[in-house]
Structures are given as structure tokens and as C-alpha cells.
Scaffold this motif. Structure first.
Motif, short mmCIF file in Angstrom:
data_model
loop_
_atom_site.label_atom_id
_atom_site.label_comp_id
_atom_site.label_asym_id
_atom_site.label_seq_id
_atom_site.Cartn_x
_atom_site.Cartn_y
_atom_site.Cartn_z
N UNK A 165 0.86 -1.18 0.00
CA UNK A 165 0.00 0.00 0.00
C UNK A 165 0.90 1.23 0.00
N UNK A 166 0.61 2.18 -0.89
CA UNK A 166 1.36 3.43 -0.94
C UNK A 166 0.43 4.58 -0.57
N UNK A 167 0.96 5.52 0.19
CA UNK A 167 0.20 6.72 0.54
C UNK A 167 0.38 7.73 -0.60
N UNK A 168 -0.71 7.93 -1.33
CA UNK A 168 -0.68 8.78 -2.52
C UNK A 168 -1.46 10.06 -2.23
N UNK A 169 -0.86 11.23 -2.51
CA UNK A 169 -1.60 12.47 -2.30
C UNK A 169 -2.69 12.63 -3.35
N UNK A 170 -3.83 13.09 -2.90
CA UNK A 170 -4.95 13.32 -3.81
C UNK A 170 -4.88 14.74 -4.37
N UNK A 171 -5.62 14.95 -5.44
CA UNK A 171 -5.71 16.28 -6.02
C UNK A 171 -4.88 16.50 -7.26
N UNK A 172 -3.95 15.62 -7.54
CA UNK A 172 -3.12 15.78 -8.74
C UNK A 172 -3.69 14.99 -9.91
N UNK A 173 -3.72 13.68 -9.78
CA UNK A 173 -4.24 12.83 -10.86
C UNK A 173 -5.65 12.35 -10.57
N UNK A 174 -6.00 12.27 -9.29
CA UNK A 174 -7.33 11.80 -8.92
C UNK A 174 -7.68 12.27 -7.53
N UNK A 175 -8.98 12.30 -7.26
CA UNK A 175 -9.55 12.55 -5.95
C UNK A 175 -10.27 11.26 -5.55
N UNK A 176 -10.84 11.26 -4.36
CA UNK A 176 -11.62 10.10 -3.92
C UNK A 176 -12.87 10.59 -3.20
N UNK A 177 -13.98 9.91 -3.45
CA UNK A 177 -15.21 10.15 -2.71
C UNK A 177 -15.32 9.00 -1.72
N UNK A 178 -15.38 9.36 -0.41
CA UNK A 178 -15.48 8.33 0.64
C UNK A 178 -16.95 8.03 0.88
N UNK A 179 -17.30 6.76 0.67
CA UNK A 179 -18.69 6.33 0.82
C UNK A 179 -18.75 5.27 1.91
N UNK A 180 -19.58 5.50 2.94
CA UNK A 180 -19.70 4.49 4.00
C UNK A 180 -20.14 3.13 3.41
N UNK A 181 -19.60 2.08 3.98
CA UNK A 181 -19.92 0.73 3.50
C UNK A 181 -21.43 0.48 3.52
N UNK A 182 -22.11 0.97 4.54
CA UNK A 182 -23.55 0.75 4.64
C UNK A 182 -24.29 1.30 3.42
N UNK A 183 -23.84 2.46 2.91
CA UNK A 183 -24.49 3.06 1.74
C UNK A 183 -24.24 2.22 0.49
#
Length: 155
Positions: free
Chosen positions: A33-51
Motif C-alpha cells: 500500500x502506498x500513501x498517494x496524495x490526492x488532487x493531482x491525478x485523482x480525488x476520492x469520494x469516501x462512501x460508507x460501507x452501509x451506503x
């Protein structure tokens, strides 16, 4: 299923999101696992597992993976550190997101699993199929529209 050469091209594209791409590659080698900074090539939307589970009608991993691949047609990571870890839907940095779920961008790092390998803290639910492969936020909105709305936290 991607070939090893295609997985390398995808990994190179992901690593270039890091200001020190070699560091991302070392983290994948050492910890998967690599810690990749967001905002350059991609962002992420965090969605709760329940949803996600409500939207796809299942919490069974193979069913969820197949549904997300079909709906989103792009990469999704899940945090496995807890039983119901959130899903991270990778989207373009310039994509307009106006959903209730949190969008993570510049100033945030995401644990990104090594392409083509199993990781134990973060895992690909849907792996990128080619460099630059990202989810369409319209597809994510459509998927989440069939889930129950987020419940307010009671104080």
C-alpha cells in the motif's frame, strides 16, 4: 484481467500522482500500500460501507465488486481496517461532486493498494483497467440514489 505489463503501466500512472514516484513504488514493494496524495491525478469520494451495501443490495464482497464494476466502471478501493470500512471511489480532480459523501482532495493522502496484488489494509474492489481510469461522478450519484439517505448522527 490485466496483464503484468498493463498493471505496470497503471502502477506507473498512479505513482506519478506522488511528488516522489519512487517512494510510492517502494511503499508498494514494502507494504503493498502506498500513501498517494490526492488532487493531482485523482480525488476520492469516501462512501460508507452501509451506503454501498444498501445501493447494491448485498454486503457479500463478490456481489459488491461486480455491482460496483458494472455501475461505476472505474477504480474503487476499500479500507479493510474495520469490519465496515468505507469505500473510496476514485474520480477526476476536476469532476464536480455535490453528493452528501465526503470528497477527499488536495491535502489528503489515500492508501492505494499495489496493482495486481492483494493488500490487507486497503484493497482494490474494482482495480483500474488502464492508466487514467477513473469513475464518473454521475454514475456514482446514480448508484447512491438507490441507497437509503445518510442518517444524521444523534447527539
Amino acid at each position: 484481467m490485466n496483464t503484468q505489463a498493463e498493471n505496470r503501466r497503471i502502477a506507473d500512472w498512479l505513482a506519478l500522482a506522488h511528488p516522489l514516484p519512487g517512494q510510492a513504488r517502494r511503499e508498494w514493494t514494502d507494504a503493498h500500500v502506498a500513501m498517494i496524495p490526492l488532487g493531482r491525478r485523482f480525488d476520492a469520494v469516501r462512501v460508507p460501507a452501509e451506503r454501498i451495501h444498501a445501493a447494491v443490495g448485498s454486503d457479500e464482497s463478490a456481489t459488491v465488486a461486480a455491482a460496483l464494476e458494472d455501475w461505476l466502471r472505474g477504480p474503487v478501493v476499500q479500507d479493510l481496517r474495520s469490519g465496515l470500512g468505507p469505500y473510496y471511489v476514485l474520480v477526476a480532480p476536476d469532476a464536480e461532486w455535490q453528493g452528501e459523501e465526503v470528497r477527499l482532495s488536495t491535502g489528503t493522502y489515500l492508501g492505494v493498494p499495489r496493482v495486481g496484488h492483494i493488500a490487507y489494509l486497503m484493497t482494490w474492489v474494482v482495480q483500474p483497467q488502464r492508466p487514467g481510469d477513473l469513475c464518473d461522478v454521475g454514475c456514482l450519484r446514480a448508484l447512491l440514489s438507490v441507497a437509503e439517505p445518510l442518517k444524521a448522527v444523534e447527539s
